[in-house]
Design an enzyme around this catalytic site. Structure first.
Site, PDB file in Angstrom:
ATOM      1  N   LYS A   1       0.872  -1.188   0.000  1.00  0.00           N
ATOM      2  CA  LYS A   1       0.000   0.000   0.000  1.00  0.00           C
ATOM      3  C   LYS A   1       0.903   1.231   0.000  1.00  0.00           C
ATOM      4  O   LYS A   1       1.465   1.613   1.019  1.00  0.00           O
ATOM      5  CB  LYS A   1      -0.923   0.047   1.221  1.00  0.00           C
ATOM      6  CG  LYS A   1      -2.037   1.074   0.985  1.00  0.00           C
ATOM      7  CD  LYS A   1      -2.602   1.713   2.212  1.00  0.00           C
ATOM      8  CE  LYS A   1      -1.830   2.861   2.748  1.00  0.00           C
ATOM      9  NZ  LYS A   1      -1.703   4.039   1.874  1.00  0.00           N
TER      10      LYS A   1
ATOM     11  N   CYS B   1      13.658  10.725   6.625  1.00  0.00           N
ATOM     12  CA  CYS B   1      13.691  10.260   8.016  1.00  0.00           C
ATOM     13  C   CYS B   1      15.097  10.313   8.575  1.00  0.00           C
ATOM     14  O   CYS B   1      15.290  10.275   9.774  1.00  0.00           O
ATOM     15  CB  CYS B   1      13.153   8.849   8.098  1.00  0.00           C
ATOM     16  SG  CYS B   1      14.107   7.744   7.078  1.00  0.00           S
TER      17      CYS B   1
ATOM     18  N   GLU C   1       9.199  16.216  15.746  1.00  0.00           N
ATOM     19  CA  GLU C   1       9.731  16.029  14.394  1.00  0.00           C
ATOM     20  C   GLU C   1       9.094  17.091  13.495  1.00  0.00           C
ATOM     21  O   GLU C   1       7.868  17.190  13.422  1.00  0.00           O
ATOM     22  CB  GLU C   1       9.376  14.623  13.893  1.00  0.00           C
ATOM     23  CG  GLU C   1       9.972  14.330  12.534  1.00  0.00           C
ATOM     24  CD  GLU C   1       9.591  12.952  11.987  1.00  0.00           C
ATOM     25  OE1 GLU C   1       8.424  12.551  12.112  1.00  0.00           O
ATOM     26  OE2 GLU C   1      10.472  12.285  11.433  1.00  0.00           O
TER      27      GLU C   1
END
Ligand code: NAD
Length: 427
Positions: free
Chosen positions: A103, A211, A310
């Site tokens: 997905k 990331c 973040e």
């Protein structure tokens, strides 16, 4: 091997899809594919890694192991690496004998669709790789389906925790790579040019939406005096549409993301941080509706929101530290453990940092220390949930289960041997 060949042949189509849907620059989009291609390359050598073990455990009795696939597995991907992250799982799951449901992110599924088509052209049988689209309901259906045995997830903390809990309820194996806050320590003895350029590339490349982006620079001692030069260099970065020549970074993924990033920059102002370069309200001629955020540098402290949360945008938070020990204390107190780096010319300093830092992927004069896929991804602490990490040897472990067989074939029972007439003394 055929998939590897086709991916190289169609790299322009995949990179173009990434620029159009995700927004990163064309050169960076090629890097996105290349890092995924390296997993395909490593997977072509998988047979030797799948060898089992055998030992004669008793006379005429052997125990052997074989690695078996789990069955149907699923991979749920984030928006920021539309090619690389599907390719973290497709080659590993399939070369170990599983079928896979991918997905992709609903925000940029195009690259995964092209990759799936190339898998088909490479000869993958129908049904081995399946792409499903959607958002939360699709993800929940994957978590709940009893026939799906494992989920590989990469994305944010909220979705990751949800998927981990929900997937585990139906007995699935789950590996989840989550959020991050990656610190680079700049020592006063660092090669200044290399350290500043590395910081800039790692903080602002892909508009900070990696990331492993460096989102915090910990400047130790005299390296704090390099901030003005850092700012001058960052001002030269060109924010533009990804196909435009000379673009260094593109837009962020959505208007919501832009608003969130600008809100975190504003919070720094409210909490006493100093915004030394402000990218809010950035405009790019010819693209009035782009989700632009210009490179931003904030001098902050570890108690501020801009440090704790973040940001996932082109924002570098700069924190001062007096000593290496202070820098280590800051990093080790942070909940995340994806990546970190140190810039120094001292082997001893690098050695101490490498040993004492509690982060899973460490760079020494390397800003984004992502290991090549013969190793495994090794982010730790709150950046990972599960037991078995992505790709490399761990990837093989994640997508397989061992079966052991213990067999007794007595040599004395062999057909055609002579009858013994002596008194038996052992069995
Ligand atoms: P995201 O969590 O919003 O989405 C990831 C996937 O989860 C998507 O496919 C999405 O459809 C699905 N999803 C989103 N919300 C969900 C929910 N509430 N319930 C169930 N499914 C949901 O992440 P993103 O914004 O696409 O990606 C950015 C994040 O990914 C950042 O936090 C970044 O640090 C992280 N990331 C981590 C790594 C790593 O290796 N540690 C790598 C890349 C990205």
């Amino acid at each position: 091997m055929e998939l590897q060949h086709l991916l190289r042949k169609h790299e322009d189509a995949i990179a173009s899809s990434i620029v159009l849907e995700q927004g990163k620059t064309y050169a960076d989009a090629k890097g996105d594919l290349l890092r995924g291609l390296q997993v395909v390359e490593t997977a072509t050598g998988i047979p030797s890694a799948l060898l089992g073990n055998t030992i004669e455990v008793s006379k005429d009795m052997d125990t052997s192991t074989r690695r078996l696939p789990l069955g149907v597995c699923a991979s749920i991907a984030p928006f920021n690496f539309p090619a690389m992250i599907p390719l973290w799982t497709i080659p590993m799951a399939i070369a170990t004998g599983n079928t896979l449901i991918v997905k992709p992110s609903e925000r940029d599924p195009g690259a995964a669709m092209i990759i799936a088509e190339l898998c088909q052209r490479a000869g993958l049988p129908a049904g081995v790789l399946n792409i499903v689209h959607g958002t939360v309901p699709t993800v929940n259906a994957i978590c709940d389906h009893p026939k799906i045995k494992a989920i590989s997830f990469v994305g944010g903390d909220r979705a990751g925790h949800h998927i981990y809990e929900r997937g585990r309820k139906t007995g699935k194996r789950v590996q989840a790579n989550l959020g991050a806050k990656n610190h680079a320590v700049v020592m006063p003895d660092a090669n200044k040019n290399h350290a500043l350029n590395s910081l800039i590339g790692a903080a602002f490349g892909a508009a900070g939406q990696r990331c492993m982006a460096i989102s915090v620079a910990v400047l130790v001692g005299n390296s704090q005096q390099w901030i003005p030069e850092l700012v001058e260099r960052v001002k030269k970065l060109k924010v533009n549409q990804g196909f435009e020549g000379g673009a260094d970074l593109g837009p962020v993924i959505s208007t919501a993301s832009k608003a969130r990033i600008e809100g975190l920059i504003a919070s720094a102002e409210e909490q006493g941080g100093k915004i030394v370069l402000d990218g809010r309200g950035h405009q790019v001629p010819g693209y009035p509706n782009g989700n632009w955020v210009g490179p931003t540098i904030i001098e902050a402290t570890a108690d501020m929101r801009c440090y704790k949360e973040e940001i996932f945008g082109p924002v570098l938070v700069v924190i001062p530290a007096d000593t290496l020990d202070d820098a280590l204390a800051i990093i080790n107190a942070n909940k995340y453990g994806n990546g970190t780096a140190i810039f120094t010319q001292s082997g001893a300093t690098a050695r101490k940092f490498e040993v004492e830092v509690e982060v899973g992927q460490v760079g020494i004069n390397v800003p984004i220390p992502v290991p090549l896929p013969m190793f495994s991804w090794s982010g730790n602490k709150a950046s990972f949930l599960g037991d078995i990490p992505f790709y490399g040897r761990s990837g093989i472990d994640f997508y397989t289960q061992n079966k052991t067989t213990t067999a007794l074939w007595k040599a004395e029972d062999a057909i055609g041997n002579e009858a013994s007439v002596d008194m038996p003394t052992h069995h």
